[in-house]
Motif scaffolding. Structure first.
Motif, PDB file in Angstrom:
ATOM      1  N   ALA A  70       0.830  -1.207   0.000  1.00 60.95           N
ATOM      2  CA  ALA A  70       0.000   0.000   0.000  1.00 60.95           C
ATOM      3  C   ALA A  70       0.864   1.256   0.000  1.00 60.95           C
ATOM      4  O   ALA A  70       0.550   2.229  -0.695  1.00 60.95           O
ATOM      5  CB  ALA A  70      -0.929  -0.010   1.214  1.00 60.95           C
ATOM      6  N   ASP A  71       1.971   1.255   0.751  1.00 65.75           N
ATOM      7  CA  ASP A  71       2.867   2.403   0.770  1.00 65.75           C
ATOM      8  C   ASP A  71       3.483   2.657  -0.591  1.00 65.75           C
ATOM      9  O   ASP A  71       3.594   3.800  -1.033  1.00 65.75           O
ATOM     10  CB  ASP A  71       3.968   2.217   1.817  1.00 65.75           C
ATOM     11  CG  ASP A  71       3.477   2.375   3.229  1.00 65.75           C
ATOM     12  OD1 ASP A  71       2.359   2.919   3.424  1.00 65.75           O
ATOM     13  OD2 ASP A  71       4.196   1.956   4.161  1.00 65.75           O
ATOM     14  N   HIS A  73       2.202   1.769  -3.452  1.00 63.51           N
ATOM     15  CA  HIS A  73       1.133   2.151  -4.366  1.00 63.51           C
ATOM     16  C   HIS A  73       0.734   3.602  -4.186  1.00 63.51           C
ATOM     17  O   HIS A  73       0.389   4.287  -5.160  1.00 63.51           O
ATOM     18  CB  HIS A  73      -0.085   1.245  -4.143  1.00 63.51           C
ATOM     19  CG  HIS A  73      -1.186   1.484  -5.111  1.00 63.51           C
ATOM     20  ND1 HIS A  73      -1.973   2.588  -5.086  1.00 63.51           N
ATOM     21  CD2 HIS A  73      -1.623   0.738  -6.161  1.00 63.51           C
ATOM     22  CE1 HIS A  73      -2.846   2.539  -6.067  1.00 63.51           C
ATOM     23  NE2 HIS A  73      -2.670   1.418  -6.727  1.00 63.51           N
ATOM     24  N   ASP A  74       0.760   4.107  -2.967  1.00 64.71           N
ATOM     25  CA  ASP A  74       0.252   5.445  -2.657  1.00 64.71           C
ATOM     26  C   ASP A  74       1.289   6.543  -2.726  1.00 64.71           C
ATOM     27  O   ASP A  74       1.013   7.673  -2.338  1.00 64.71           O
ATOM     28  CB  ASP A  74      -0.388   5.447  -1.271  1.00 64.71           C
ATOM     29  CG  ASP A  74      -1.666   4.631  -1.238  1.00 64.71           C
ATOM     30  OD1 ASP A  74      -2.265   4.400  -2.311  1.00 64.71           O
ATOM     31  OD2 ASP A  74      -2.073   4.210  -0.148  1.00 64.71           O
TER      32      ASP A  74
END
Length: 79
Positions: A70-71, A73-74
């Protein structure tokens, strides 16, 4: 989202797949392909406990991977 991690664990981890198949009454032995097993209540409880223990054992690793993904991706460079 731990339920999604648990579903992923059951999909990817061979031990959980085998335990789940055994709990559902499917034989995992190569000598009995497609066989159906009849399990006692005690055996079912032991299998559920083994599944829960394995899920707890894997949860920290799977959560770290999910957070790292998630890190990545964001990040502004990726968006």
């Amino acid at each position: 989202r731990s339920h999604e991690l648990v579903k992923t664990m059951h999909r990817l981890d061979g031990v959980l797949r085998d335990l789940g198949a055994e709990l559902n009454g499917q034989s995992t032995a190569e000598s009995d392909p497609g066989g159906v097993l009849m399990l006692s209540d005690e055996k079912k409880r032991a299998l559920r406990e083994a599944i829960n223990a394995r899920e707890q054992e894997l949860m920290a690793s799977y959560r770290q991977v999910a957070v790292a993904f998630a890190d990545l991706h964001d990040t502004p460079g990726r968006m």
